[in-house]
Design an enzyme around this catalytic site. Structure first.
Site, PDB file in Angstrom:
ATOM      1  N   HIS A   8       6.027  -6.176   4.819  1.00 31.14           N
ATOM      2  CA  HIS A   8       5.800  -5.918   6.675  1.00 31.14           C
ATOM      3  C   HIS A   8       6.274  -7.086   6.686  1.00 31.14           C
ATOM      4  O   HIS A   8       6.453  -6.470   8.108  1.00 31.14           O
ATOM      5  CB  HIS A   8       4.739  -4.633   6.863  1.00 31.14           C
ATOM      6  CG  HIS A   8       5.055  -3.571   6.584  1.00 31.14           C
ATOM      7  ND1 HIS A   8       4.374  -2.754   5.207  1.00 31.14           N
ATOM      8  CD2 HIS A   8       5.272  -2.206   6.907  1.00 31.14           C
ATOM      9  CE1 HIS A   8       4.675  -1.486   4.544  1.00 31.14           C
ATOM     10  NE2 HIS A   8       4.905  -1.657   5.901  1.00 31.14           N
ATOM     11  N   GLU A  30       7.397   9.317  -0.801  1.00 33.48           N
ATOM     12  CA  GLU A  30       7.154   7.747  -1.033  1.00 33.48           C
ATOM     13  C   GLU A  30       6.247   7.742  -2.235  1.00 33.48           C
ATOM     14  O   GLU A  30       5.511   6.578  -2.548  1.00 33.48           O
ATOM     15  CB  GLU A  30       6.542   6.997   0.101  1.00 33.48           C
ATOM     16  CG  GLU A  30       5.277   7.114   1.172  1.00 33.48           C
ATOM     17  CD  GLU A  30       5.176   6.095   2.205  1.00 33.48           C
ATOM     18  OE1 GLU A  30       5.650   5.402   2.603  1.00 33.48           O
ATOM     19  OE2 GLU A  30       5.232   6.358   3.208  1.00 33.48           O
ATOM     20  N   ASP A  74       8.042   1.684  -0.625  1.00 30.41           N
ATOM     21  CA  ASP A  74       6.813   2.861  -1.477  1.00 30.41           C
ATOM     22  C   ASP A  74       7.195   3.022  -2.597  1.00 30.41           C
ATOM     23  O   ASP A  74       6.709   3.327  -3.403  1.00 30.41           O
ATOM     24  CB  ASP A  74       5.851   3.455  -0.454  1.00 30.41           C
ATOM     25  CG  ASP A  74       5.299   2.684   0.227  1.00 30.41           C
ATOM     26  OD1 ASP A  74       4.580   1.430   0.315  1.00 30.41           O
ATOM     27  OD2 ASP A  74       4.803   2.717   1.730  1.00 30.41           O
ATOM     28  N   CYS A 110      14.546   6.492   5.082  1.00 27.06           N
ATOM     29  CA  CYS A 110      14.270   5.288   6.023  1.00 27.06           C
ATOM     30  C   CYS A 110      13.783   3.437   5.333  1.00 27.06           C
ATOM     31  O   CYS A 110      12.917   3.057   6.196  1.00 27.06           O
ATOM     32  CB  CYS A 110      12.677   5.586   7.695  1.00 27.06           C
ATOM     33  SG  CYS A 110      11.962   5.935   6.133  1.00 27.06           S
TER      34      CYS A 110
HETATM   35  C1  PEP Z   1       8.625   3.049   2.907  1.00 26.51           C
HETATM   36  O1  PEP Z   1       7.832   2.279   2.720  1.00 26.51           O
HETATM   37  O2  PEP Z   1       9.684   3.403   2.567  1.00 26.51           O
HETATM   38  C2  PEP Z   1       8.398   3.171   4.583  1.00 26.51           C
HETATM   39  C3  PEP Z   1       9.268   3.749   5.248  1.00 26.51           C
HETATM   40  O3  PEP Z   1       7.755   2.588   5.440  1.00 26.51           O
HETATM   41  P1  PEP Z   1       6.901   1.265   5.400  1.00 26.51           P
HETATM   42  O4  PEP Z   1       8.213   0.499   4.957  1.00 26.51           O
HETATM   43  O5  PEP Z   1       6.350   1.360   6.658  1.00 26.51           O
HETATM   44  O6  PEP Z   1       6.003   1.757   4.281  1.00 26.51           O
HETATM   45 MG    MG Z   2       5.922   3.276   3.553  1.00 28.16          MG
END
Ligand code: PEP
Ligand code: MG
Length: 594
Positions: free
Chosen positions: A198, A445, A469, A516
């Site tokens: 992140h 995920e 994830d 996403c």
């Molecule tokens: C993901 O896990 O792909 C996602 C979009 O959420 P994050 O990156 O915030 O875990």
């Molecule tokens: Mg995620």
């Protein structure tokens, strides 16, 4: 030896996670774990040790007061946090108790402070009043600062310095990266991390060039060293020649010029030559990113990572604060949809200011498998309800989609929907308006969600596949670990099959499926994802024009064929070879190469 000679230039290799070139002197931040070695002091050293501790307290106070002066007066929240920390520095619990332990046990100040802090923590944990209990987080922040001074760290604060710098540390939290925006930080470099951690995601959102996973960076580099950091290639040049700096900056300018060429795609429809539409929307973390969302022609927000609003202060945000954010998102984007993911904390996103100060999160051995995301919201239901009330109240200002993170069992969706229904009832009783047609979706995920996607598809209004994830959990690769970063593979056939399975299950139940994860905005992955039938790809706003250019130069049957052949490959190496051989027939290289 001649001390005036020019240091020799050398190149180090890390993992580039946020593109851009930064050339500046580094500031190495040695963070100190709370591992205070115990040292017994001879009797005549005890009072000197007390004085050393009190000096650290005074220095911490002076630093905070200086930082306070530098902050603009309109940053009222930040000022009040600093004021509360200044007060803590006068707190008897910390000072008297630490001094008493030094004197009684004839021990070093670091150990005494750690001891005093654990006693304070224990006492706070027994307090019923949550507000008071949460004040422990402030004490901890202040104690961290004093501890850093005692252990002789060079710097610990972000944003308190005047010269532009590149920050270097073992690791930064996503919170740290957010704060860099306010300071004079041109880029950052860490020893830990991976492309989809992140912290890396925030760096890309804020356009801060960043390199992670460069082992021993805090030992190799010293504060004041001049470096060039290339956030695309991951290369870090130590002691560069002036001509090298000019050459790299010129390269940077050329990249900007190329980006300008893409601007003409911003206002064009996101569809193939034969009219097949894929919605291209934006992933954002803060409402301050809205201008970028509009600038790059996004057709909605495919993922608002709502947890970042919870990182800003010492307290979770109030319903009114959240409402203001959500309302702004919805009003700005209307009539396009805004997908707000409910609080997705845990994993690599810790909240220091949370109920119980996130105490249990600190203690989790395996945070990625712990009390994360929807599990956390169902555990802390009052907090969940506050967020849902804000969301539903905002829903009248545009088209809201509520997204539940890290769902792994049907029961979680059902429970979450029951909480949402309860909040709706409450709002109706109060005659507070909200939209009746808010869509409720889930992140796919976790492998169990893929396997059960046909069942989940009957329970929700849309799917959003989170490959960041999904890759982590299906391939058992920690997304923030530099040692396994090379194994983190979006083209693993298992990942591609899971995406296909989810799309098919969603479509069989007539619900839309978006993706996403970071791979949505990757030029190599995007055509495969389009061919797999995803209805929407959501990515950081700046890459939307580039992905749209690819889409507009494609034909739908070619994309489907490409995806089908990709799925026939038996491993990721084969997938990459196949794409390297095939994509040049469809697009110029710079369409898909970063
Ligand atoms: C993901 O896990 O792909 C996602 C979009 O959420 P994050 O990156 O915030 O875990
Ligand atoms: Mg995620």
């Amino acid at each position: 030896m001649d001390d005036n000679r020019q240091p020799v230039s050398r190149t180090l290799q890390g993992i580039g996670v946020s593109p851009g070139i930064a050339a500046a002197r580094v500031l190495v931040m040695k963070r100190h774990a709370w591992r205070a070695g115990w040292r017994h002091l001879p009797d005549d050293h005890v009072e000197k040790e007390v004085e050393r501790f009190l000096l650290a307290i005074r220095t911490a106070g002076a630093e905070l007061a200086q930082l306070r002066e530098k902050l603009a007066a309109d940053l009222a929240d930040a000022l009040s946090i600093i004021d509360s920390h200044l007060l803590m520095l006068k707190d008897k619990m910390i000072i008297e108790r630490t001094v008493a332990i030094i004197r009684r046990n004839s021990v070093n100040a670091e150990w005494a402070l750690a001891q005093a802090l654990s006693e304070i923590k224990e006492r706070f944990e027994q307090i019923d009043d949550r507000y008071i209990r949460e004040r422990y987080a402030d004490i901890k922040h202040v104690a961290d600062r004093v501890f850093g001074l005692l252990t002789g760290r060079e710097h610990d604060g972000l944003g308190g310095d005047d010269l532009p710098v590149i920050l270097v540390a073992n690791d930064f939290s996503p919170e740290d990266a957010l704060r860099m925006q306010a300071g004079n930080v041109l880029g950052f470099l860490t020893e830990k991390g991976g492309v989809t951690s992140h912290t890396a995601i925030v760096a890309r959102s804020l356009n801060i060039p960043a390199v992670v996973g460069l082992e021993h960076a805090t030992s190799i580099l010293a504060t004041g060293d001049l470096i060039i950091l290339d956030g695309r290639t991951g290369q870090v040049t130590l002691h560069p020649e002036p001509s090298e700096i000019r050459r790299r900056q010129e390269g940077n300018r050329r990249n900007h010029a190329k980006a300008d060429d893409l601007d003409r795609y911003i206002h064009l429809a996101s569809e193939t030559e034969d009219g097949y539409v894929v919605r291209l929307s934006a992933n954002i973390e803060m409402r301050q990113e809205l201008p970028a969302v509009l600038r790059y022609g996004s057709e909605g927000i495919g993922l608002f990572r709502s947890e970042f609003d919870y990182f800003q202060g010492q307290e979770p945000p109030s319903e009114e604060q959240l409402l203001a954010t959500y309302r702004q998102l919805l009003e700005t984007m209307a009539p396009h949809p805004v997908t707000v993911r409910t609080l997705d904390v845990g994993g690599d996103k810790f909240l220091h200011s949370f109920p119980g100060n996130g105490a249990w999160l600190d203690q989790e051995r395996n945070p990625a498998l712990g009390l994360r995301s929807i599990r956390f919201s169902l555990y802390e239901r009052d907090l969940f309800r506050i967020q849902l009330r804000a969301l539903l109240r905002a829903s009248v200002y545009g088209r809201l989609r509520i997204l539940l993170p890290l769902v792994s069992a049907l029961n979680e969706v059902r429970q979450a929907k029951a909480v949402i229904a309860g909040v709706m009832e409450q709002l109706a009783e109060e005659s507070t308006p909200f939209a009746a047609n808010v869509e409720i979706g889930m992140m796919v995920e976790v492998p169990s969600a893929v396997v059960m996607a046909d069942v989940f598809a009957r329970e929700v209004d849309f799917f959003a596949i989170g490959t960041n994830d999904l890759i982590q959990y299906s391939l058992a690769i920690d997304r923030g670990n530099q040692y396994v970063a090379h194994l983190y593979e979006p083209f693993h056939p298992a990942v591609l099959r899971m995406i296909r399975q989810t799309v098919e299950a969603g479509h069989a139940s007539n619900i839309p499926v978006s993706l996403c994860g970071e791979m949505a905005g990757d030029g190599l992955c995007a055509p495969v994802l389009m061919g797999l039938g995803l209805d929407e790809l959501s990515m950081r706003p700046a890459v939307i024009p580039r992905i749209k250019r690819m889409l507009r130069h494609s034909r739908s049957n070619e994309l489907r064929n490409l995806a089908r052949q990709t799925l026939e490959c038996e491993d990721s190496e084969r997938v990459r070879e196949f794409l390297a051989a095939t994509l040049p027939h469809f697009y110029p290289k710079d369409f898909y190469q970063s």
